[in-house]
Write a protein that holds these residues in place. Structure first.
Motif, PDB file in Angstrom:
ATOM      1  N   UNK A 136      -5.649   6.472   2.150  1.00 12.25           N
ATOM      2  CA  UNK A 136      -4.425   6.084   2.537  1.00 12.25           C
ATOM      3  C   UNK A 136      -3.189   6.948   1.788  1.00 12.25           C
ATOM      4  N   UNK A 137      -3.619   7.000   0.393  1.00 12.55           N
ATOM      5  CA  UNK A 137      -2.464   7.894  -0.401  1.00 12.55           C
ATOM      6  C   UNK A 137      -2.552   9.395   0.057  1.00 12.55           C
ATOM      7  N   UNK A 150      -0.554   9.954   3.150  1.00  8.96           N
ATOM      8  CA  UNK A 150       0.784  10.163   3.012  1.00  8.96           C
ATOM      9  C   UNK A 150       1.119  11.486   2.389  1.00  8.96           C
ATOM     10  N   UNK A 172      -1.133   5.380  13.274  1.00  7.09           N
ATOM     11  CA  UNK A 172      -1.824   5.447  11.961  1.00  7.09           C
ATOM     12  C   UNK A 172      -1.665   4.169  11.203  1.00  7.09           C
ATOM     13  N   UNK A 196     -11.901   1.753  -2.073  1.00  5.44           N
ATOM     14  CA  UNK A 196     -12.263   2.379  -1.069  1.00  5.44           C
ATOM     15  C   UNK A 196     -13.335   1.407  -0.380  1.00  5.44           C
ATOM     16  N   UNK A 214     -12.203   8.632  11.582  1.00  4.77           N
ATOM     17  CA  UNK A 214     -11.124   7.369  11.310  1.00  4.77           C
ATOM     18  C   UNK A 214      -9.930   8.295  11.455  1.00  4.77           C
ATOM     19  N   UNK A 215      -8.990   7.598  12.293  1.00  2.00           N
ATOM     20  CA  UNK A 215      -7.679   7.934  12.677  1.00  2.00           C
ATOM     21  C   UNK A 215      -6.929   8.737  11.438  1.00  2.00           C
ATOM     22  N   UNK A 216      -7.044   7.989  10.084  1.00  3.26           N
ATOM     23  CA  UNK A 216      -6.161   8.310   9.209  1.00  3.26           C
ATOM     24  C   UNK A 216      -6.692   9.752   8.735  1.00  3.26           C
ATOM     25  N   UNK A 248       0.824  -1.265   0.058  1.00  2.00           N
ATOM     26  CA  UNK A 248      -0.021   0.074  -0.237  1.00  2.00           C
ATOM     27  C   UNK A 248       0.865   1.120   0.068  1.00  2.00           C
ATOM     28  N   UNK A 249       0.185   2.481  -0.011  1.00  3.06           N
ATOM     29  CA  UNK A 249       1.042   3.598  -0.023  1.00  3.06           C
ATOM     30  C   UNK A 249       1.865   4.054   1.285  1.00  3.06           C
ATOM     31  N   UNK A 250       1.263   3.551   2.369  1.00  2.00           N
ATOM     32  CA  UNK A 250       1.923   4.002   3.590  1.00  2.00           C
ATOM     33  C   UNK A 250       3.362   3.357   3.709  1.00  2.00           C
ATOM     34  N   UNK A 251       4.205   4.118   3.985  1.00  2.00           N
ATOM     35  CA  UNK A 251       5.589   3.338   4.138  1.00  2.00           C
ATOM     36  C   UNK A 251       5.852   2.657   5.389  1.00  2.00           C
ATOM     37  N   UNK A 303      -4.268   1.852  11.917  1.00  2.00           N
ATOM     38  CA  UNK A 303      -5.533   2.390  11.433  1.00  2.00           C
ATOM     39  C   UNK A 303      -5.605   2.125   9.693  1.00  2.00           C
ATOM     40  N   UNK A 304      -4.449   2.239   9.163  1.00  2.00           N
ATOM     41  CA  UNK A 304      -4.302   2.101   7.528  1.00  2.00           C
ATOM     42  C   UNK A 304      -4.643   0.652   7.442  1.00  2.00           C
ATOM     43  N   UNK A 320      -8.551  -0.307   9.104  1.00  2.00           N
ATOM     44  CA  UNK A 320      -9.696   0.354   8.684  1.00  2.00           C
ATOM     45  C   UNK A 320      -9.768   0.378   7.062  1.00  2.00           C
ATOM     46  N   UNK A 321      -8.658   0.419   6.348  1.00  2.00           N
ATOM     47  CA  UNK A 321      -8.643   0.773   4.915  1.00  2.00           C
ATOM     48  C   UNK A 321      -8.272  -0.757   4.389  1.00  2.00           C
ATOM     49  N   UNK A 322      -7.202  -1.464   4.639  1.00  2.00           N
ATOM     50  CA  UNK A 322      -6.963  -2.729   3.955  1.00  2.00           C
ATOM     51  C   UNK A 322      -7.716  -3.680   4.152  1.00  2.00           C
TER      52      UNK A 322
END
Lengths: 328, 419
Positions: B232-233, B236, A46, A184, B259-261, A25-28, A49-50, A53-55
């Protein structure tokens, strides 16, 4: 190789693909070294959460859509006794897309929800395809079935494409949806899929024996106590429901239902009792893999899942068509 | 003289008589086109070309307005009037309607209309510029070339001089923002679209001196200029200012609240998410459009500075406060809810831009109200109370809440008990 080992390998492949899907994913700040810790330990960061919540919902959607579409393809290939049948070849996928497109373009026509509209669309498309092919009278003609599917698919997708020509916002909505963009996805989409997938596995397992008997031919299966017409109706209905639910959550993901039963038959043989769990696992693995690729192709931006699946599936369809010596 | 030379001379004379005496050769994105002298019937297929024609006071006969006449905003119709014909979608304009308008010049977009360029050229001379994926500078250059094609060089030079003065003025007002990253995003309810540094809005923000945290793509294709992306992007990229255009209310970004992000994106954390009119920002480009949207960053920076100078919240000062403060004092944050008389109006009209997390989500209507207040003086604020959904409401506060500035200025139809 013993069957248990083959299942074990398949499960391992699905887990690895799921882990990859969660990791990339995009977060490093998420990597292979900490993804499991982030998944199970709430450290309030975070990165957590990524992942959660997202992935995670996205990974779940990919896996469950794979399960549903694989099983739908298996059921269709069994009831039509045609290894080229699948929800995208028979127009069911496109019918579901039509249902959702109608709901998006004309909200007043939306009867209940996107899921139900997609399932209605899938069922209607399946019904039309089967009746053109003569399936309702009990005799399915394989050639006509494929041609009818192509016709129904083209007709449905023509209407979906019509939505592209509408105002920019509607067209972008329908376009991103027909490309099966799951970036999403939310738990709201993933959780209902779990029930559909569990039901799909249970019903398919229940019907596996009948599928085996049907493979002997209509006459033989009738002699052994299976009504081929009823089984066809149930199998096609199951495929339509599973496809509709998947399409509503992720958009029309093509070719999974075609590729997976094929590959599994090569590895597990023709016994549907073995095939049902194998196809469910394999479908999940395939779509998860496609999801991983979809994140990597244009990193850090994403390519819609549907495009990747089509890129994997279309060449395989060609290969299968060329290999099929006899259409019936 | 031989018969041959007579024929040659005759032929030459014929050719000379059919070729227009004047005309101008325009080099554009898809080739070179001879534009007839002083074209009268012009069809434009992107909003930015409407902008250019409005800038030089030329009225088009046909506009691709996406079958939505209000999409040609008042800033344009004040100049070009309402006497044009819609030629359909910008993406797929109706060639039939265009042909029926009998145009002598068509102005089209490079990426949208490349495929129909041949067909358009058969209808009328067609010149093509990159509007959709071009930058601010490209839009100004295109305006110059279009004006040249129409023989309006003097007009565009004068207008651009005025434009430069205005924009430099705004830039001076904004000041040095090189330490601030700003990001324009469009939220259409299904996804978010980031306008990258190579897009029109990205380049405009860069022109004003804002930083961008987005990587600059190599090319100028649509997916590179307008990037469809995920939370997510965005987390970042982490911009300090988010300028948001929402096509739906609530948008997708609203569903991320909590949402925390999302909450940890720098702009969200600091309350620096500003709503602008999505249509004006994301679809309109050009001289007038940039002057229009420039008001937003100017306002945003003004509030950023006030906020920094005076802590968290600042009561609006100056001429704007006069009609409001006479009747009640602006409430403190804690009293914001209890002082509906003008507190709600204050919160809605001023604070949503400064502190969205305190003021609640600002709707586009309130954006209009604020903009109108800032540019056109005080609103007519109805007095009295009325009952709505079983609750007693203050007319003024409710008006500001539900109606746009326009309605607040006009006699109100929704309650006879408000004056």
């Amino acid at each position: 190789m013993p069957v248990a080992l083959r299942y074990g390998l398949l499960v391992a492949a699905v887990l690895v693909a799921a882990l990859m899907s969660l990791t990339i994913g995009q977060r490093t700040d998420v990597g292979l070294h900490n993804v499991l810790q982030l998944l199970f330990v709430d450290d309030g960061s975070l990165a957590r959460s990524a992942v959660v919540d997202l992935r995670l919902p996205r990974t779940l959607v990919a896996a469950l859509v794979g399960v549903n579409l694989g099983l739908a393809g298996l059921a269709l290939q069994a009831v039509t006794r045609n290894s080229l049948a699948s929800e995208s070849v028979l127009g069911i996928n496109q019918g579901a897309a039509l249902g959702v497109a109608i709901a998006a373009v004309m909200p007043s026509l939306m009867i209940v929800s996107f899921d139900v509209m997609a399932i209605i669309g899938a069922m209607l498309a399946g019904l039309v395809t089967f009746s053109i092919a003569g399936g309702l009278s009990g005799r399915l003609d394989s050639m006509r079935l494929i041609l009818a599917g192509v016709t129904v698919g083209a007709f449905s997708f023509a209407f979906v494409r019509f939505a592209f020509t509408l105002e920019d916002n509607i067209s972008r909505l329908v376009l991103s949806w027909t490309a099966a963009d799951i970036s999403s996805s939310t738990y709201g989409q993933a959780l209902p899929l779990i029930w559909w997938a569990l039901g799909g596995v249970a019903v398919s397992a229940f019907m596996a024996h009948s599928f085996n008997l049907l493979a002997l031919g209509d006459g033989a299966s009738q002699g052994l106590g299976v009504d081929p017409r009823r089984l066809r109706l149930m199998g096609a209905g199951l495929a339509a429901i599973l496809t509709g639910a998947s399409v509503a959550a992720a958009g029309p993901v093509m070719f999974v239902g075609l590729v997976m039963p094929h590959l599994c038959r090569l590895w597990f043989g023709n016994n549907h009792r073995l095939l049902v769990p194998a196809v469910a696992l394999g479908g999940a693995g395939l779509v998860l893999l496609a999801d991983v690729i979809s994140k990597l192709v244009r990193f850090p931006y994403e390519t819609p899942l549907g495009i990747i699946c089509a890129l994997i599936g279309a060449p395989y369809f060609l290969y299968a068509t060329l290999r099929a010596r006899n259409m019936s | 003289m031989t018969l041959k030379s007579w024929l040659a001379a005759l032929g030459g004379a014929l050719i000379l008589s059919t070729v227009p005496a004047l005309g101008v050769e325009i080099t554009h994105d898809l080739g070179t086109t001879d534009v007839p002298d002083n074209p009268q019937r012009i069809v434009v297929l992107e909003y930015s070309f409407v902008d250019t024609l409005a800038a030089i006071g030329v009225v088009p006969v046909g506009i691709a307005d996406d079958n939505d006449r209000p999409s040609i905003v008042p800033a344009y119709t004040e100049i070009i009037g309402d006497d044009w014909t819609s030629v359909g979608l910008r993406r797929e304009p109706s060639l039939e309607i265009i042909a029926s308008l009998n145009p002598d010049l068509i102005i089209a977009d490079t990426s949208r209309h490349e495929a129909v360029y041949g067909a358009l050229s058969e209808i009328a001379p067609t010149i093509v510029f990159d509007s959709l994926t071009g930058t601010y500078e490209v839009a100004l250059d295109a305006a110059k070339t279009i004006a040249h094609a129409l023989g309006k060089d003097a007009e565009i030079d004068a207008r651009l001089a005025e434009h430069t003065t205005k924009m430099e003025g705004y830039k001076a007002e904004i000041g040095d923002m090189s330490g601030w990253s700003a990001q324009f995003i469009v939220d259409n309810g299904q996804g978010i679209f980031l306008h990258s540094p190579v897009s029109y809005n990205g380049s405009l923000l860069a022109w004003f001196g804002f930083k961008s945290n987005m990587p600059t793509p190599d090319g100028h294709t649509y997916p590179e200029a307008i990037v469809n992306t995920s939370l997510e992007q965005l987390s970042e990229i982490n911009p300090q200012i988010i300028i948001r255009g929402k096509y739906t209310d609530p948008g997708l970004t609203d569903s991320w609240k909590g949402q925390p992000l999302w909450e940890n994106v720098a702009a969200v954390q600091k309350g620096n998410v500003y709503d602008v009119i999505a249509h004006n920002w994301s679809r309109l480009r050009g001289v007038l459009a940039s002057e229009g949207s420039a008001a937003d960053p100017v306002e945003i920076v003004k509030q950023l500075k006030q906020e920094r100078a005076a802590g968290v919240r600042v009561a609006p000062r100056g001429r704007l406060m006069a009609p409001l403060t006479r009747r009640c004092a602006p409430p403190s944050p804690a009293e914001g809810r209890r002082g509906p008389d003008c507190g709600a109006l204050y919160v809605m009209a001023f604070s949503w831009r400064m502190k969205p997390s305190v003021a609640g989500s600002g709707s586009a209507g309130c954006g209009d109200a604020v903009r109108a207040m800032l540019t056109e003086g005080p609103l007519i604020r109805p007095s009295g109370t009325f009952s709505h959904k079983g609750r007693r409401r203050d007319c003024g506060a409710f008006c500001a809440m539900v109606d746009s500035a326009r309605h607040c200025r006009e006699p109100l139809g929704w309650s006879r008990r408000c004056r």
